[in-house]
Scaffold this motif. Structure first.
Motif, mmCIF file in Angstrom:
data_model
loop_
_atom_site.group_PDB
_atom_site.id
_atom_site.type_symbol
_atom_site.label_atom_id
_atom_site.label_comp_id
_atom_site.label_asym_id
_atom_site.label_seq_id
_atom_site.Cartn_x
_atom_site.Cartn_y
_atom_site.Cartn_z
ATOM 1 N N SER A 23 -10.461 -3.256 11.389
ATOM 2 C CA SER A 23 -10.566 -1.804 11.355
ATOM 3 C C SER A 23 -10.214 -1.303 9.958
ATOM 4 O O SER A 23 -9.519 -1.986 9.203
ATOM 5 N N ASP A 24 -10.697 -0.122 9.602
ATOM 6 C CA ASP A 24 -10.367 0.452 8.292
ATOM 7 C C ASP A 24 -9.182 1.417 8.387
ATOM 8 O O ASP A 24 -8.934 2.205 7.484
ATOM 9 N N GLN A 25 -8.444 1.348 9.488
ATOM 10 C CA GLN A 25 -7.306 2.237 9.682
ATOM 11 C C GLN A 25 -6.105 1.818 8.829
ATOM 12 O O GLN A 25 -5.946 0.639 8.481
ATOM 13 N N ALA A 26 -5.280 2.790 8.521
ATOM 14 C CA ALA A 26 -3.972 2.535 7.915
ATOM 15 C C ALA A 26 -2.932 3.102 8.866
ATOM 16 O O ALA A 26 -3.155 4.123 9.505
ATOM 17 N N VAL A 27 -1.802 2.426 8.968
ATOM 18 C CA VAL A 27 -0.758 2.825 9.899
ATOM 19 C C VAL A 27 0.452 3.327 9.110
ATOM 20 O O VAL A 27 0.839 2.729 8.107
ATOM 21 N N VAL A 28 1.043 4.442 9.567
ATOM 22 C CA VAL A 28 2.199 5.028 8.892
ATOM 23 C C VAL A 28 3.366 5.075 9.861
ATOM 24 O O VAL A 28 3.196 5.482 11.016
ATOM 25 N N THR A 29 4.535 4.668 9.406
ATOM 26 C CA THR A 29 5.738 4.802 10.221
ATOM 27 C C THR A 29 6.798 5.571 9.442
ATOM 28 O O THR A 29 6.998 5.333 8.247
ATOM 29 N N PHE A 30 7.438 6.522 10.114
ATOM 30 C CA PHE A 30 8.482 7.348 9.509
ATOM 31 C C PHE A 30 9.837 6.964 10.112
ATOM 32 O O PHE A 30 9.942 6.737 11.322
ATOM 33 N N ALA A 100 4.284 16.433 -4.723
ATOM 34 C CA ALA A 100 4.400 15.057 -5.209
ATOM 35 C C ALA A 100 4.239 14.084 -4.050
ATOM 36 O O ALA A 100 3.626 13.013 -4.192
ATOM 37 N N LEU A 101 4.756 14.461 -2.894
ATOM 38 C CA LEU A 101 4.614 13.614 -1.710
ATOM 39 C C LEU A 101 3.161 13.502 -1.279
ATOM 40 O O LEU A 101 2.681 12.417 -0.942
ATOM 41 N N LEU A 102 2.444 14.620 -1.311
ATOM 42 C CA LEU A 102 1.023 14.610 -0.953
ATOM 43 C C LEU A 102 0.242 13.690 -1.888
ATOM 44 O O LEU A 102 -0.573 12.870 -1.437
ATOM 45 N N ALA A 103 0.497 13.796 -3.184
ATOM 46 C CA ALA A 103 -0.205 12.956 -4.154
ATOM 47 C C ALA A 103 0.134 11.485 -3.962
ATOM 48 O O ALA A 103 -0.747 10.613 -4.000
ATOM 49 N N ALA A 104 1.420 11.200 -3.727
ATOM 50 C CA ALA A 104 1.850 9.810 -3.536
ATOM 51 C C ALA A 104 1.242 9.219 -2.272
ATOM 52 O O ALA A 104 0.807 8.055 -2.256
ATOM 53 N N THR A 105 1.187 10.012 -1.224
ATOM 54 C CA THR A 105 0.635 9.531 0.042
ATOM 55 C C THR A 105 -0.860 9.283 -0.064
ATOM 56 O O THR A 105 -1.370 8.255 0.408
ATOM 57 N N ASP A 106 -1.582 10.202 -0.684
ATOM 58 C CA ASP A 106 -3.027 10.019 -0.862
ATOM 59 C C ASP A 106 -3.325 8.735 -1.633
ATOM 60 O O ASP A 106 -4.199 7.948 -1.249
ATOM 61 N N ALA A 107 -2.593 8.522 -2.725
ATOM 62 C CA ALA A 107 -2.811 7.331 -3.544
ATOM 63 C C ALA A 107 -2.450 6.065 -2.784
ATOM 64 O O ALA A 107 -3.166 5.052 -2.849
ATOM 65 N N ALA A 108 -1.346 6.116 -2.043
ATOM 66 C CA ALA A 108 -0.905 4.940 -1.298
ATOM 67 C C ALA A 108 -1.903 4.566 -0.212
ATOM 68 O O ALA A 108 -2.253 3.384 -0.054
ATOM 69 N N LEU A 109 -2.389 5.549 0.537
ATOM 70 C CA LEU A 109 -3.335 5.262 1.609
ATOM 71 C C LEU A 109 -4.665 4.742 1.073
ATOM 72 O O LEU A 109 -5.295 3.878 1.684
ATOM 73 N N ALA A 110 -5.084 5.254 -0.070
ATOM 74 C CA ALA A 110 -6.319 4.753 -0.689
ATOM 75 C C ALA A 110 -6.154 3.288 -1.069
ATOM 76 O O ALA A 110 -7.052 2.461 -0.836
ATOM 77 N N LYS A 111 -5.002 2.941 -1.627
ATOM 78 C CA LYS A 111 -4.729 1.551 -2.009
ATOM 79 C C LYS A 111 -4.649 0.650 -0.784
ATOM 80 O O LYS A 111 -5.204 -0.459 -0.761
ATOM 81 N N ILE A 112 -3.974 1.136 0.245
ATOM 82 C CA ILE A 112 -3.817 0.354 1.467
ATOM 83 C C ILE A 112 -5.169 0.089 2.120
ATOM 84 O O ILE A 112 -5.477 -1.038 2.522
ATOM 85 N N ARG A 113 -6.011 1.127 2.220
ATOM 86 C CA ARG A 113 -7.321 0.969 2.868
ATOM 87 C C ARG A 113 -8.252 0.079 2.055
ATOM 88 O O ARG A 113 -9.206 -0.481 2.593
ATOM 89 N N ALA A 114 -7.952 -0.045 0.769
ATOM 90 C CA ALA A 114 -8.771 -0.922 -0.091
ATOM 91 C C ALA A 114 -8.291 -2.364 -0.041
ATOM 92 O O ALA A 114 -8.791 -3.211 -0.788
ATOM 93 N N GLY A 115 -7.315 -2.647 0.810
ATOM 94 C CA GLY A 115 -6.836 -4.019 0.957
ATOM 95 C C GLY A 115 -5.655 -4.361 0.076
ATOM 96 O O GLY A 115 -5.341 -5.541 -0.116
ATOM 97 N N GLY A 116 -4.974 -3.340 -0.443
ATOM 98 C CA GLY A 116 -3.869 -3.592 -1.363
ATOM 99 C C GLY A 116 -2.551 -3.940 -0.724
ATOM 100 O O GLY A 116 -1.549 -4.113 -1.420
#
Length: 205
Positions: A23-30, A100-116
């Motif tokens: 799947s191309d999903q990313a999972v987030v846990t808080f 800053a959190l929004l920017a960090a999250t967007d970048a992180a999820l893009a990296k994660i979904r790209a297989g990072g």
């Protein structure tokens, strides 16, 4: 899950399933800073890094586990360094800055979904009320009024509200109050489920 830290391995398990099914999903846990003291937290970060899971760990660091300050609980409070030691990228959002959190999250999820692989974000934040419930516990003496006031000046809800016109803010607040009231009305008007559903969606032998 009501127990501190146990939602973390559940999220990692879900991330493992999404990877397995391609799947191309990313999972987030808080989770809060107190959860990082549970053994399962470390096991989860290690497993996620080892398997390069599509997982974003978000630590909401409000400095306290009930009444215990972070400095009294851990020898190394650098959560990002500890996360990196397991083999994943990590970053801290200072002062809880919402943009800053929004920017960090967007970048992180893009990296994660790209297989990072997994990523860790620590958000510096604070709670103004007591550990449980809306009341004030400052009189207990475990934190000072000056500390609370410092974080009130950084409050991101107040910051965002100041960017809105009074009319728009009033509209949003009214919409939220209406949505909450409707949810309460629905819950209170709903019937209890029948006993026959007690074991549905629950593993049992």
């Amino acid at each position: 899950s009501a127990i501190v830290g146990t939602s973390i391995p559940q999220a990692v398990g879900y991330a493992f399933a999404t990877q397995y099914t391609k799947s191309d999903q990313a999972v987030v846990t808080f989770f809060g800073d107190g959860a990082t003291e549970e053994g399962v937290y470390h096991e989860s970060l290690n497993f996620a890094a080892l398997k390069k899971l599509p997982m974003l760990f978000v630590c909401e660091n409000n400095l306290y586990a009930i009444h215990s300050h972070l400095r009294d609980r851990v020898a190394n409070a650098d959560f990002c360094a500890r996360a990196r030691s397991y083999g994943m990228s990590a970053e801290r959002v200072a002062g809880g800055d919402i943009f800053a959190l929004l920017a960090a999250t967007d970048a992180a999820l893009a990296k994660i979904r790209a297989g990072g692989g997994p990523h860790f974000i620590e958000i510096e934040t604070y709670r103004f009320s007591r550990h449980v419930g809306p009341g004030d516990d400052a009189a207990v003496g475990y934190r000072t009024d000056a500390e609370i006031e410092l974080w009130r000046k950084r409050d991101q809800v107040t910051r965002l509200a100041a960017m809105l016109t009074p009319q728009r803010r009033t509209q949003i607040e009214a919409e939220v109050e209406s949505e909450v009231a409707a949810a309460f009305d629905f819950a209170e008007a709903s019937e209890f489920p029948p006993d026959s559903q007690l074991l549905e969606l629950v593993y049992h032998d």
